[in-house]
Design an enzyme around this catalytic site. Structure first.
Site, PDB file in Angstrom:
ATOM      1  CE  LYS A 165      -3.800  -2.146  -0.244  1.00  0.00           C
ATOM      2  NZ  LYS A 165      -4.603  -2.054  -1.481  1.00  0.00           N
ATOM      3  CG  ASP A 193      -3.207  -0.900  -4.701  1.00  0.00           C
ATOM      4  OD1 ASP A 193      -3.506   0.038  -5.461  1.00  0.00           O
ATOM      5  OD2 ASP A 193      -4.058  -1.567  -4.082  1.00  0.00           O
ATOM      6  CD  GLU A 218      -3.783  -2.905  -7.595  1.00  0.00           C
ATOM      7  OE1 GLU A 218      -4.908  -2.903  -7.050  1.00  0.00           O
ATOM      8  OE2 GLU A 218      -2.969  -3.846  -7.468  1.00  0.00           O
ATOM      9  CG  ASP A 241      -8.916  -2.174  -7.630  1.00  0.00           C
ATOM     10  OD1 ASP A 241     -10.085  -2.456  -7.926  1.00  0.00           O
ATOM     11  OD2 ASP A 241      -8.460  -2.345  -6.479  1.00  0.00           O
ATOM     12  CE  LYS A 265     -11.216  -4.014  -4.451  1.00  0.00           C
ATOM     13  NZ  LYS A 265     -10.021  -3.844  -5.273  1.00  0.00           N
TER      14      LYS A 265
END
Length: 367
Positions: A165, A193, A218, A241, A265
């Site tokens: 992250k 990400d 990402e 995403d 997702k």
């Protein structure tokens, strides 16, 4: 067979690590999860789960799941839960948008369909591919040293995919990426990400500074157009995403060559029915996927496992095991990680049975 009752339960899911942090200072300590039950006129029940990553990640929030189900459920009573496409059209006609509200209902109906067919859901989603599938571990945003230590620990447990992250101060993120990369073997995969956290000039700095590092980038920026701009400036493999929230954006991303991998997702697309469609389109278009959801416990993890295990291995970049992140087990029969890998249940349906003492009373009960 007809739907006779739709109910919803609320469960708190605390985290083993205490909190989960990502870009912009966002964090969650306890996830608010909704477990959905669809009961039929012959006494059969199926279960689903929806757990938004707080109200500040995607256009979804926990109370909204339960309020939406209360609004939507009366329109579905009397429907055949086995007719998934018909059911989804009915949900879309009765409630515009709000795909996350519909996800748990759709998931529960797949659970029923599997029980009726006496087959695990992965067999109905296309067939089981291989013996198991690979998982990733998300590494909450902390100091570079702390994140590196956690990667080392999870690598010892068998994980070989790591999602850092980032999306904070570019110089600190560069340090995070380099420090973790030095711990990994060539066969491991590292994903940085940003969760939309960088502005374009910050993302440009980071991708240039780690040009020699084997890392996937990402969702660096907020909008699709900003991400595409960074994609065109880097040779790193690229993952989208948050910017891909429906089939239209998936097709646009492919047409623009905007991604090498996309995150599917389940609740973002509105359930397993539409997530399967997205999955099958990705296979047809040659786009690899991470199969996951926003968050969840045992039931969400079971649904992820069935969709992931029915995805051809060449196209499954990775998947996730959310139930290993939380301290509460909400269902019996849920899949469990083993050395960084997982397999879907071979029991009919999703293969899970909620723990009545954990999920508590019905907060929504439409019948």
């Amino acid at each position: 067979m007809r739907i006779e009752r739709i109910a919803a339960y609320q469960v708190d899911l605390p985290l083993h690590e205490g909190s989960y942090k990502w870009s912009g200072g966002k964090s969650v300590e306890v996830f608010d999860s909704t477990i959905v039950e669809v009961e039929t006129d012959n006494g059969m029940s199926g279960y689903g789960e929806v757990c938004p990553l707080g109200p500040f990640y995607l256009p979804a929030y926990a109370e909204g799941v339960r309020a939406g189900i209360k609004e939507l459920a009366p329109h579905l009573l009397g429907s055949d839960p086995r007719q998934l496409d018909v059911l989804n059209r009915r949900m879309d006609a009765a409630l515009k948008g709000h795909p996350y509200v519909k996800s748990g209902i759709d998931m529960a109906c797949w659970d029923i369909l599997g029980q009726v067919a006496a087959l695990p859901v992965c067999e109905l989603l296309g067939g089981r591919c291989g013996d198991d599938f690979v998982l990733y571990r998300a590494i909450s945003q902390e100091s570079p040293d702390q994140m590196a230590a956690k990667v080392a620990g999870y690598r010892d447990e068998g994980y070989r995919r790591f999602q850092l992250k980032v999306g904070a101060d570019p110089q600190l993120d560069i340090e995070r990426i380099r420090l973790v990369s030095d711990l990994l073997e060539p066969s491991d995969k590292l994903i940085a990400d940003a969760n939309t956290g960088w502005l374009m000039h910050e993302a440009a700095r980071v991708v240039r500074a780690v040009d020699d590092v084997d890392v996937y980038i990402e969702q660096p920026c907020l909008t699709y157009e900003e991400c595409l701009s960074i994609r065109q400036r880097t040779s790193h493999p690229f993952v989208l995403d948050e910017a891909v929230n429906d089939i239209d954006m998936l097709l646009r991303g492919h047409a623009d060559c905007a991604m090498d991998v996309v995150n599917i997702k389940i609740s973002k697309f509105g359930g397993l029915t539409k997530a399967r469609l997205a999955r099958d389109l990705c296979v047809a278009m040659g786009v690899a996927m991470t199969i996951e959801d926003s968050w969840g416990g045992d039931i969400t993890t079971a649904a992820i496992a069935h969709l992931a295990h029915s995805t051809p291995g060449d196209f499954l970049f990775t998947a996730t095991d959310f139930n290993s992140y939380v301290t509460v087990s909400t269902a019996e029969g849920a899949p469990q990680r083993a050395a960084g890998r997982m397999s879907a249940s071979s029991a009919p349906g999703l293969g899970v049975k909620p723990r009545a003492d954990i999920i508590g009373p019905r907060l929504v009960d439409v019948h």
